[in-house]
Design a protein around this motif. Structure first.
Motif, PDB file in Angstrom:
ATOM      1  N   TRP A 206       1.311   7.247   4.803  1.00 13.96           N
ATOM      2  CA  TRP A 206       1.804   6.265   3.843  1.00 13.96           C
ATOM      3  C   TRP A 206       1.220   6.516   2.454  1.00 13.96           C
ATOM      4  O   TRP A 206       1.917   6.388   1.451  1.00 13.96           O
ATOM      5  CB  TRP A 206       1.452   4.857   4.307  1.00 13.96           C
ATOM      6  CG  TRP A 206       2.143   4.425   5.562  1.00 13.96           C
ATOM      7  CD1 TRP A 206       3.040   5.146   6.290  1.00 13.96           C
ATOM      8  CD2 TRP A 206       1.999   3.179   6.217  1.00 13.96           C
ATOM      9  NE1 TRP A 206       3.451   4.429   7.380  1.00 13.96           N
ATOM     10  CE2 TRP A 206       2.837   3.213   7.371  1.00 13.96           C
ATOM     11  CE3 TRP A 206       1.257   2.039   5.986  1.00 13.96           C
ATOM     12  CZ2 TRP A 206       2.946   2.160   8.237  1.00 13.96           C
ATOM     13  CZ3 TRP A 206       1.357   0.975   6.847  1.00 13.96           C
ATOM     14  CH2 TRP A 206       2.193   1.026   7.976  1.00 13.96           C
ATOM     15  N   GLN A 209       2.999   9.433   0.954  1.00 16.60           N
ATOM     16  CA  GLN A 209       4.349   9.057   0.529  1.00 16.60           C
ATOM     17  C   GLN A 209       4.320   8.188  -0.722  1.00 16.60           C
ATOM     18  O   GLN A 209       5.185   8.332  -1.606  1.00 16.60           O
ATOM     19  CB  GLN A 209       5.053   8.328   1.665  1.00 16.60           C
ATOM     20  CG  GLN A 209       5.367   9.211   2.864  1.00 16.60           C
ATOM     21  CD  GLN A 209       5.978   8.436   4.016  1.00 16.60           C
ATOM     22  OE1 GLN A 209       6.040   7.208   3.991  1.00 16.60           O
ATOM     23  NE2 GLN A 209       6.424   9.156   5.042  1.00 16.60           N
ATOM     24  N   ALA A 210       3.338   7.291  -0.830  1.00 14.43           N
ATOM     25  CA  ALA A 210       3.220   6.460  -2.026  1.00 14.43           C
ATOM     26  C   ALA A 210       2.948   7.310  -3.264  1.00 14.43           C
ATOM     27  O   ALA A 210       3.532   7.073  -4.337  1.00 14.43           O
ATOM     28  CB  ALA A 210       2.103   5.436  -1.845  1.00 14.43           C
ATOM     29  N   ASN A 214       5.494   7.778  -6.453  1.00 17.40           N
ATOM     30  CA  ASN A 214       5.012   7.515  -7.801  1.00 17.40           C
ATOM     31  C   ASN A 214       5.233   8.703  -8.725  1.00 17.40           C
ATOM     32  O   ASN A 214       5.570   8.530  -9.902  1.00 17.40           O
ATOM     33  CB  ASN A 214       3.526   7.149  -7.741  1.00 17.40           C
ATOM     34  CG  ASN A 214       2.932   6.908  -9.113  1.00 17.40           C
ATOM     35  OD1 ASN A 214       2.300   7.795  -9.702  1.00 17.40           O
ATOM     36  ND2 ASN A 214       3.122   5.698  -9.637  1.00 17.40           N
ATOM     37  N   LEU A 221       0.520   3.133  -9.742  1.00 13.30           N
ATOM     38  CA  LEU A 221       0.090   3.645  -8.444  1.00 13.30           C
ATOM     39  C   LEU A 221      -1.066   2.833  -7.875  1.00 13.30           C
ATOM     40  O   LEU A 221      -1.182   2.704  -6.645  1.00 13.30           O
ATOM     41  CB  LEU A 221      -0.313   5.117  -8.578  1.00 13.30           C
ATOM     42  CG  LEU A 221      -0.739   5.830  -7.290  1.00 13.30           C
ATOM     43  CD1 LEU A 221       0.369   5.780  -6.248  1.00 13.30           C
ATOM     44  CD2 LEU A 221      -1.124   7.277  -7.580  1.00 13.30           C
ATOM     45  N   VAL A 224       0.325  -0.053  -5.973  1.00 14.55           N
ATOM     46  CA  VAL A 224       0.961   0.431  -4.741  1.00 14.55           C
ATOM     47  C   VAL A 224      -0.092   0.727  -3.677  1.00 14.55           C
ATOM     48  O   VAL A 224       0.058   0.365  -2.499  1.00 14.55           O
ATOM     49  CB  VAL A 224       1.813   1.677  -5.037  1.00 14.55           C
ATOM     50  CG1 VAL A 224       2.366   2.265  -3.732  1.00 14.55           C
ATOM     51  CG2 VAL A 224       2.952   1.338  -5.984  1.00 14.55           C
ATOM     52  N   VAL A 228      -0.664  -0.886   0.042  1.00 11.64           N
ATOM     53  CA  VAL A 228      -0.829  -0.059   1.238  1.00 11.64           C
ATOM     54  C   VAL A 228      -2.135  -0.401   1.942  1.00 11.64           C
ATOM     55  O   VAL A 228      -2.196  -0.488   3.187  1.00 11.64           O
ATOM     56  CB  VAL A 228      -0.769   1.435   0.874  1.00 11.64           C
ATOM     57  CG1 VAL A 228      -1.107   2.294   2.087  1.00 11.64           C
ATOM     58  CG2 VAL A 228       0.611   1.798   0.345  1.00 11.64           C
TER      59      VAL A 228
END
Length: 310
Positions: A206, A209-210, A214, A221, A224, A228
């Motif tokens: 994850w 992927q984040a 971004n 970020l 985000v 997460v």
């Protein structure tokens, strides 16, 4: 009996000495203060271990030996070469053969020699699983370090470098590896995906992927990563509840699997002749075989019941 015990102690002492020679020691003096030459000559045991490792390395160079490879040792967190670990396995097989020969005879010695490589794989698997679990437990603190560094104005690579310096092993080792690979020209996302695959951690996927999203669409970020992190903490909380609820079932399974073996061992100690018909007659052999099959099926069934996926 005393002679046998003394021989076993002597074999164990020789094995421990060999292990102490092969495993690298942590230097007590910093690297920049150490002299480039050695003031004391190597001992006979050290030279013998070094020559044995070199012989194994020459043997492995001519063959494609896939067991105990570099990747497996790195995943287990061992700073040993393939030849070093293989030498430890050979020493363990030799010690097991001598102990089995002294205790029960050639049959047990052969079985212990055969079991040595499997024991090495079990040790590597245990260390790898422990390292991956520790990496997952440290992931929340790692995300906090990353988001804090991003809020301070650092780039994502500089944030990963800060996490490598501030975190503990194995997170520091993996983050430092990502920084090193990126410095050598590898793409950051590829290194992060390799880390997630190497640690077999879905939560780190994850994170990768984040970072990828971004880089493609932009955005904050740090926020985000905070989201997460919150999601990962909630999943870990649920995972802890599930483990606590499944602990009773696991303990019951362990007791049910160990109970027949314990009863047989107790009967053989209390009344040595009570179990003779079970091991001397065909009907007893059939009953033992059926018991092993039924216990195996029951163990797999109980494992399936308590192995919860979420």
């Amino acid at each position: 009996m005393v002679l046998t015990f003394g021989i076993v102690l002597l074999i164990a002492a020789i094995a421990l000495a060999g292990v102490a020679v092969v495993i690298p020691r942590t230097p007590t003096v910093p690297l920049d203060r150490r002299r480039p030459f050695r003031t004391e000559p190597d001992s006979q045991l050290t030279r013998f271990a070094g020559s044995a490792v070199q012989s194994i390395e020459r043997f492995l160079a001519k063959r494609n030996f896939r067991y105990f490879n570099r990747e497996a040792l790195e995943n287990a967190g061992l700073r040993l070469s393939q030849a070093d670990f293989l030498l430890l396995v050979i020493i363990g097989a030799f010690v097991g053969a001598l102990v089995g020969l002294v205790v029960a005879g050639p049959l047990l010695a052969i079985l212990l020699v055969i079991a040595a490589p499997f024991g090495g794989n079990v040790v590597l698997g245990f260390l790898t699983g422990k390292r991956r679990t520790k990496f997952g437990d440290q992931l929340g603190d790692t995300l906090q370090l990353l988001s804090g560094s991003l809020r301070a104005g650092h780039s994502i690579l500089r944030a990963i470098d800060a996490a490598a310096n501030e975190s503990q092993a194995p997170t520091s080792e993996e983050m430092r590896r990502v920084v090193s690979e990126t410095s050598l020209g590898r793409d950051l996302l590829v290194s992060l995906n390799d880390t997630a695959e190497r640690m077999q951690n879905e939560d780190f996927v994850w994170i990768s992927q984040a970072i990828q999203i971004n880089r493609e669409v932009g955005g904050n970020l740090a926020e985000v990563l905070d989201q997460v992190n919150e999601t990962i903490r909630e999943r870990n909380e649920i995972k802890g509840h599930i483990k606590s609820l499944a602990a009773e079932g696991k303990f019951s399974a362990y007791i049910l699997m160990a109970l027949p073996i314990g009863i047989v061992a107790m009967l053989m100690v209390v009344s040595p002749g009570y179990m003779d018909k079970m091991i001397t007659t065909p009907l007893g052999w059939i009953m033992i075989g059926a018991s092993i099959v039924m216990m195996t099926v029951g163990g797999l069934w109980m494992r399936k019941i308590i192995d919860l996926k979420f």
